[in-house]
Each structure stands twice: as structure tokens, then as C-alpha cells.
Design a protein around this motif. Structure first.
Motif, short mmCIF file in Angstrom:
data_model
loop_
_atom_site.label_atom_id
_atom_site.label_comp_id
_atom_site.label_asym_id
_atom_site.label_seq_id
_atom_site.Cartn_x
_atom_site.Cartn_y
_atom_site.Cartn_z
N LEU A 1 -12.70 2.26 0.47
CA LEU A 1 -11.61 3.04 -0.56
C LEU A 1 -12.08 4.51 -0.47
O LEU A 1 -11.12 5.43 -0.28
N GLU B 1 -12.79 -9.09 -7.10
CA GLU B 1 -14.43 -9.29 -6.78
C GLU B 1 -15.30 -8.91 -7.86
O GLU B 1 -16.29 -9.82 -8.11
N SER C 1 -17.74 -6.07 -2.62
CA SER C 1 -17.13 -5.06 -3.60
C SER C 1 -17.71 -3.83 -2.86
O SER C 1 -17.00 -2.61 -2.97
N ALA D 1 -15.30 -0.76 -1.58
CA ALA D 1 -15.60 0.49 -2.17
C ALA D 1 -15.88 1.68 -1.44
O ALA D 1 -15.19 2.71 -1.59
N LEU E 1 -6.66 -1.58 -1.79
CA LEU E 1 -8.23 -1.87 -1.85
C LEU E 1 -8.34 -2.39 -3.26
O LEU E 1 -9.14 -3.13 -3.49
N TRP E 2 -7.80 -1.68 -4.34
CA TRP E 2 -7.95 -2.11 -5.69
C TRP E 2 -7.60 -3.31 -5.97
O TRP E 2 -8.44 -3.79 -6.97
N LEU E 3 -6.77 -4.14 -5.21
CA LEU E 3 -6.30 -5.32 -5.23
C LEU E 3 -7.39 -6.33 -4.94
O LEU E 3 -7.04 -7.48 -5.67
N ILE F 1 -10.80 -5.14 -4.86
CA ILE F 1 -12.06 -4.91 -5.62
C ILE F 1 -12.12 -5.18 -6.85
O ILE F 1 -13.30 -5.82 -7.22
N VAL F 2 -11.43 -5.22 -7.70
CA VAL F 2 -11.09 -5.44 -9.30
C VAL F 2 -11.53 -6.80 -9.30
O VAL F 2 -12.61 -7.48 -10.09
N GLN G 1 -7.09 4.26 0.45
CA GLN G 1 -6.02 3.34 0.39
C GLN G 1 -6.02 2.42 -0.79
O GLN G 1 -6.93 1.62 -1.26
N PRO G 2 -4.99 2.74 -1.73
CA PRO G 2 -5.13 1.92 -3.03
C PRO G 2 -4.83 0.50 -2.89
O PRO G 2 -5.33 -0.07 -3.73
N ASN H 1 0.70 -1.07 0.00
CA ASN H 1 0.01 0.10 -0.07
C ASN H 1 0.81 1.25 0.04
O ASN H 1 0.42 2.06 -0.68
#
Length: 143
Positions: free
Chosen positions: A102, A117, A95, A99, A110-112, A114-115, A107-108, A42
Motif C-alpha cells: 500500500l 487480516e 498485513s 501495508a 489493499l484496504w479490502l 489489510i483491515v 492502491q486503495p 480499485n
């Protein structure tokens, strides 16, 4: 449209993905090791270090990890289309909460989560092709 057999492969693959991504969440000790890695990642993405976890946080993460591991085992052994539909619904819920986190934390890392999912949710929401006889297959394969 996917055939039932192709859809079952998607359900099983999503479960295997879950085992790989979630196994470390299943115990407090493994999660603490993962937390350090996630925090470092992160920071490398421009975010802040993740907060320290107290025993209550570890309990919640381990409960989540344990439930996901059992749910994954069921879908690996018996990848029914209806399980895929339920899993898609759970992924949309997860998700949504990620989101929200996020938006609140920025905290970036979280994209790991979210996408994938969303991708697995969409894959398990695809329509099924009717069987050659024009019917939707057996009761166990209905969604």
C-alpha cells in the motif's frame, strides 16, 4: 478473555472467511476473473488499474491460494487454539506485506485485505479463559 469453545469458533470462522476470500486465488483461471473485478473496484476507489499478470505472477498467486485453502480446510475440520495462534501470526505477516505494498503503490483496494487480516489476527490473539478447574485445558487446547 474467550473460552476455549468460543476461541475454536473464532478459528473456524476465520478459516471460512479465508475460503470465501481466497478460493479465487487457487487457480490461474479463477484469479484472472477476480483480478478484473479487483482492478475495476480499485479504479472506482480512485486507484489505478491493477497491472497485468504474466504466467509467473499467476503461479505465485495460485500457490498462495492453494496453501491458504489447505490451511483453511485444516482449521475448519480441527479448529485448535494453537492453529488460531499460528494463523494470527501469519495474518500479522500478511498485513505487514500488504501495508508495505500500500505504501509503495497507493492502491486503495489493499484496504479490502489489510483491515480484515488485522481484525482476524487480533481476534485470534485474545487471551483464553482458564478452565473451571483452574488449569488451561488439554494439551491440544494450549496455545
Amino acid at each position: 478473555m474467550l473460552s476455549v469453545s468460543a476461541f475454536r469458533r473464532v478459528v473456524r470462522a476465520s478459516a471460512i472467511y479465508d475460503v470465501l476470500m481466497t478460493a479465487a486465488f487457487a487457480t490461474p483461471w479463477t484469479f484472472l476473473l477476480l483480478r478484473e473485478q479487483l482492478s475495476s473496484f480499485n479504479v472506482s476507489l480512485g486507484g489505478a488499474p491493477l497491472p497485468l499478470f504474466v504466467p509467473f505472477h499467476l503461479l505465485i498467486s495460485s500457490l498462495l491460494g492453494s496453501v491458504v485453502m489447505v490451511w483453511s480446510a485444516l482449521r475448519i475440520v480441527d479448529p485448535q487454539p494453537r492453529f488460531g495462534r499460528y494463523d494470527a501470526a501469519a495474518r500479522y505477516l500478511f498485513s505487514t506485506w500488504m501495508a508495505w505494498a500500500l505504501l509503495v503503490t497507493g492502491q486503495p483496494v489493499l484496504w479490502l485485505f489489510i483491515v480484515p487480516e488485522l481484525v482476524w489476527g487480533l481476534a485470534q490473539s485474545l487471551p483464553l479463559r482458564r478452565s473451571e478447574g483452574g488449569e488451561k485445558g488439554t494439551r491440544a487446547n494450549r496455545c
